[in-house]
Design a protein around this motif. Sequence first.
Motif, PDB file in Angstrom:
ATOM      1  N   ASP A  24       0.746  -1.223   0.299  1.00 17.36           N
ATOM      2  CA  ASP A  24       0.211   0.068  -0.199  1.00 17.36           C
ATOM      3  C   ASP A  24       0.992   1.187   0.028  1.00 17.36           C
ATOM      4  O   ASP A  24       0.272   2.483  -1.038  1.00 17.36           O
ATOM      5  CB  ASP A  24      -0.518   0.277   1.281  1.00 17.36           C
ATOM      6  CG  ASP A  24      -1.983  -1.074   0.839  1.00 17.36           C
ATOM      7  OD1 ASP A  24      -2.172  -1.634   0.000  1.00 17.36           O
ATOM      8  OD2 ASP A  24      -2.526  -1.490   2.068  1.00 17.36           O
ATOM      9  N   ASN A  25       1.743   0.857   0.454  1.00 20.20           N
ATOM     10  CA  ASN A  25       2.733   2.395   0.931  1.00 20.20           C
ATOM     11  C   ASN A  25       3.683   2.520  -0.143  1.00 20.20           C
ATOM     12  O   ASN A  25       3.809   3.833  -0.921  1.00 20.20           O
ATOM     13  CB  ASN A  25       3.995   2.323   2.431  1.00 20.20           C
ATOM     14  CG  ASN A  25       2.929   2.615   3.373  1.00 20.20           C
ATOM     15  OD1 ASN A  25       2.372   3.107   3.494  1.00 20.20           O
ATOM     16  ND2 ASN A  25       3.516   1.608   4.035  1.00 20.20           N
ATOM     17  N   SER A  65       1.949   6.481  -6.585  1.00 19.46           N
ATOM     18  CA  SER A  65       1.011   8.056  -7.135  1.00 19.46           C
ATOM     19  C   SER A  65       1.203   9.604  -7.292  1.00 19.46           C
ATOM     20  O   SER A  65       1.316   9.927  -7.823  1.00 19.46           O
ATOM     21  CB  SER A  65      -0.193   7.205  -6.380  1.00 19.46           C
ATOM     22  OG  SER A  65      -0.738   6.449  -6.884  1.00 19.46           O
ATOM     23  N   SER A  66       1.953   9.517  -5.743  1.00 17.71           N
ATOM     24  CA  SER A  66       2.039  10.692  -5.093  1.00 17.71           C
ATOM     25  C   SER A  66       3.920  11.414  -6.464  1.00 17.71           C
ATOM     26  O   SER A  66       3.091  12.211  -6.735  1.00 17.71           O
ATOM     27  CB  SER A  66       2.708  11.325  -4.227  1.00 17.71           C
ATOM     28  OG  SER A  66       4.017  10.217  -3.877  1.00 17.71           O
ATOM     29  N   VAL A 103      11.487  15.245  -2.401  1.00 16.86           N
ATOM     30  CA  VAL A 103      11.453  15.168  -0.560  1.00 16.86           C
ATOM     31  C   VAL A 103      10.634  14.071   0.031  1.00 16.86           C
ATOM     32  O   VAL A 103      10.978  13.335   1.006  1.00 16.86           O
ATOM     33  CB  VAL A 103      11.741  16.411  -0.005  1.00 16.86           C
ATOM     34  CG1 VAL A 103      12.027  16.569   0.873  1.00 16.86           C
ATOM     35  CG2 VAL A 103      12.804  17.577  -1.191  1.00 16.86           C
ATOM     36  N   SER A 104       9.529  14.725  -0.329  1.00 17.94           N
ATOM     37  CA  SER A 104       8.657  14.053   0.172  1.00 17.94           C
ATOM     38  C   SER A 104       8.144  12.770  -0.296  1.00 17.94           C
ATOM     39  O   SER A 104       7.940  11.082   0.546  1.00 17.94           O
ATOM     40  CB  SER A 104       7.130  15.172  -0.125  1.00 17.94           C
ATOM     41  OG  SER A 104       6.581  16.162   0.611  1.00 17.94           O
ATOM     42  N   LEU A 105       8.425  12.765  -1.721  1.00 19.98           N
ATOM     43  CA  LEU A 105       8.682  11.226  -1.923  1.00 19.98           C
ATOM     44  C   LEU A 105       9.172  10.320  -1.544  1.00 19.98           C
ATOM     45  O   LEU A 105       9.676   9.065  -1.543  1.00 19.98           O
ATOM     46  CB  LEU A 105       8.959  11.299  -3.970  1.00 19.98           C
ATOM     47  CG  LEU A 105       9.078   9.831  -4.297  1.00 19.98           C
ATOM     48  CD1 LEU A 105       7.351   9.087  -4.155  1.00 19.98           C
ATOM     49  CD2 LEU A 105       9.411  10.190  -6.003  1.00 19.98           C
ATOM     50  N   LYS A 106      10.645  10.840  -0.648  1.00 20.77           N
ATOM     51  CA  LYS A 106      11.788  10.414  -0.565  1.00 20.77           C
ATOM     52  C   LYS A 106      11.743   9.603   0.778  1.00 20.77           C
ATOM     53  O   LYS A 106      12.206   8.234   1.020  1.00 20.77           O
ATOM     54  CB  LYS A 106      13.083  10.760  -0.801  1.00 20.77           C
ATOM     55  CG  LYS A 106      14.425  10.623  -0.749  1.00 20.77           C
ATOM     56  CD  LYS A 106      15.222  11.086  -0.436  1.00 20.77           C
ATOM     57  CE  LYS A 106      16.972  10.955   0.849  1.00 20.77           C
ATOM     58  NZ  LYS A 106      16.810   9.694   1.570  1.00 20.77           N
ATOM     59  N   GLU A 107      11.368  10.754   1.508  1.00 24.47           N
ATOM     60  CA  GLU A 107      10.371   9.924   2.933  1.00 24.47           C
ATOM     61  C   GLU A 107       9.368   9.236   2.976  1.00 24.47           C
ATOM     62  O   GLU A 107       9.659   7.999   3.309  1.00 24.47           O
ATOM     63  CB  GLU A 107       9.541  11.512   3.771  1.00 24.47           C
ATOM     64  CG  GLU A 107      10.960  12.466   3.849  1.00 24.47           C
ATOM     65  CD  GLU A 107      10.266  14.144   4.362  1.00 24.47           C
ATOM     66  OE1 GLU A 107       8.875  14.082   4.191  1.00 24.47           O
ATOM     67  OE2 GLU A 107      11.152  15.139   4.800  1.00 24.47           O
ATOM     68  N   GLY A 108       8.585   9.580   2.198  1.00 20.70           N
ATOM     69  CA  GLY A 108       7.088   7.701   1.742  1.00 20.70           C
ATOM     70  C   GLY A 108       7.972   6.088   1.558  1.00 20.70           C
ATOM     71  O   GLY A 108       7.859   5.536   2.095  1.00 20.70           O
ATOM     72  N   THR A 124       8.523   3.467   3.826  1.00 19.58           N
ATOM     73  CA  THR A 124       7.948   2.211   3.152  1.00 19.58           C
ATOM     74  C   THR A 124       9.231   1.301   3.513  1.00 19.58           C
ATOM     75  O   THR A 124       8.790   0.189   3.870  1.00 19.58           O
ATOM     76  CB  THR A 124       7.219   2.426   1.555  1.00 19.58           C
ATOM     77  OG1 THR A 124       6.488   3.400   1.835  1.00 19.58           O
ATOM     78  CG2 THR A 124       7.891   0.642   1.397  1.00 19.58           C
ATOM     79  N   LEU A 125      10.436   0.659   3.574  1.00 18.02           N
ATOM     80  CA  LEU A 125      11.431   0.497   3.759  1.00 18.02           C
ATOM     81  C   LEU A 125      11.921   0.195   5.067  1.00 18.02           C
ATOM     82  O   LEU A 125      12.540  -0.652   5.182  1.00 18.02           O
ATOM     83  CB  LEU A 125      12.638   1.100   2.767  1.00 18.02           C
ATOM     84  CG  LEU A 125      14.185   0.190   2.743  1.00 18.02           C
ATOM     85  CD1 LEU A 125      14.306  -0.865   1.988  1.00 18.02           C
ATOM     86  CD2 LEU A 125      15.394   1.161   2.283  1.00 18.02           C
ATOM     87  N   LYS A 126      11.784   1.764   5.877  1.00 20.76           N
ATOM     88  CA  LYS A 126      12.163   1.124   7.317  1.00 20.76           C
ATOM     89  C   LYS A 126      11.032  -0.206   7.525  1.00 20.76           C
ATOM     90  O   LYS A 126      11.070  -0.799   8.455  1.00 20.76           O
ATOM     91  CB  LYS A 126      11.373   2.809   8.090  1.00 20.76           C
ATOM     92  CG  LYS A 126      11.704   1.563   9.237  1.00 20.76           C
ATOM     93  CD  LYS A 126      11.355   2.845  10.353  1.00 20.76           C
ATOM     94  CE  LYS A 126      12.249   2.694  11.662  1.00 20.76           C
ATOM     95  NZ  LYS A 126      10.792   1.871  11.825  1.00 20.76           N
ATOM     96  N   GLY A 127       9.323   0.055   7.294  1.00 21.08           N
ATOM     97  CA  GLY A 127       8.487  -1.095   7.724  1.00 21.08           C
ATOM     98  C   GLY A 127       9.010  -2.201   7.119  1.00 21.08           C
ATOM     99  O   GLY A 127       8.580  -3.326   7.536  1.00 21.08           O
ATOM    100  N   LEU A 128       9.662  -2.870   5.918  1.00 19.82           N
ATOM    101  CA  LEU A 128       9.534  -3.566   5.513  1.00 19.82           C
ATOM    102  C   LEU A 128      10.845  -4.281   6.340  1.00 19.82           C
ATOM    103  O   LEU A 128      10.678  -5.702   6.473  1.00 19.82           O
ATOM    104  CB  LEU A 128      10.147  -4.062   4.109  1.00 19.82           C
ATOM    105  CG  LEU A 128      10.719  -4.665   2.818  1.00 19.82           C
ATOM    106  CD1 LEU A 128       9.275  -5.785   2.547  1.00 19.82           C
ATOM    107  CD2 LEU A 128      10.969  -4.654   1.830  1.00 19.82           C
ATOM    108  N   LYS A 129      11.821  -3.086   6.574  1.00 19.48           N
ATOM    109  CA  LYS A 129      12.821  -4.345   7.456  1.00 19.48           C
ATOM    110  C   LYS A 129      12.605  -4.016   8.763  1.00 19.48           C
ATOM    111  O   LYS A 129      13.358  -5.960   8.997  1.00 19.48           O
ATOM    112  CB  LYS A 129      14.309  -2.821   7.637  1.00 19.48           C
ATOM    113  CG  LYS A 129      14.937  -2.854   6.494  1.00 19.48           C
ATOM    114  CD  LYS A 129      15.638  -1.999   6.230  1.00 19.48           C
ATOM    115  CE  LYS A 129      16.779  -1.542   5.412  1.00 19.48           C
ATOM    116  NZ  LYS A 129      17.246  -0.735   5.487  1.00 19.48           N
TER     117      LYS A 129
END
Length: 201
Positions: free
Chosen positions: A94-95, A101-102, A111-116, A120-125
């Motif tokens: 979903d993330n 989409s953004s 910048v916002s895209l990179k943060e998102g 997401t990568l942190k959630g995956l880890k």
Amino acid sequence: MTSENKSVEEMPVNEPASPEAVTVDEVSGSASDAPSDLAVQLAAAREEASKMRDQYLRSEAEMANLRRRVEKDVENAHKYGQEKLSRELLAVADNLERAVSSSESDTADLVSLKEGVDLTLKGLKDLFVKFNIEAIDPEGNPFDPQLHQAMSMVENPNVEPNTVIAVMQKGYLLNGRLIRPAMVMVSKGGSAATNTIDETA
């Protein structure tokens, strides 16, 4: 006629007396009791055999049901064993979809895209830690053929031969078991003797 001349038929016959005289009634009585005892024993044996057969059939039915339940459980484990992991991965998917989409909008903010994407990568880890999935990132370590797959060899006088100098793709362990080796670049020495990877390291 003298006594010597007496015929055998005229001589008295002395029948030996039986120590225990048995009457006809007693013989017939014991003979009649034996069949009735056998009939009782036979009936009891048949009843016991019937009980044992019933227990056997019940045990067979229970074992058949148990086998069916175990087979069903194994089948479900194969089908749905990764259900928990799959549910957790849905949040990551979903993330990633939101990030894509953004990025396609006219007002996309890198910048916002990179943060998102970082979130997401942190959630995956975090998900990997939760399910005991461990990354193999062996840069700077000696080459290990049990965990690494050498993609190329490069001369590098600054490191020891058979050292991983770059990781092209991380490897992963699941509960300590290798599920994907790390694809790596390995250093080699200047001499011909060190130009091969030590596969027994």
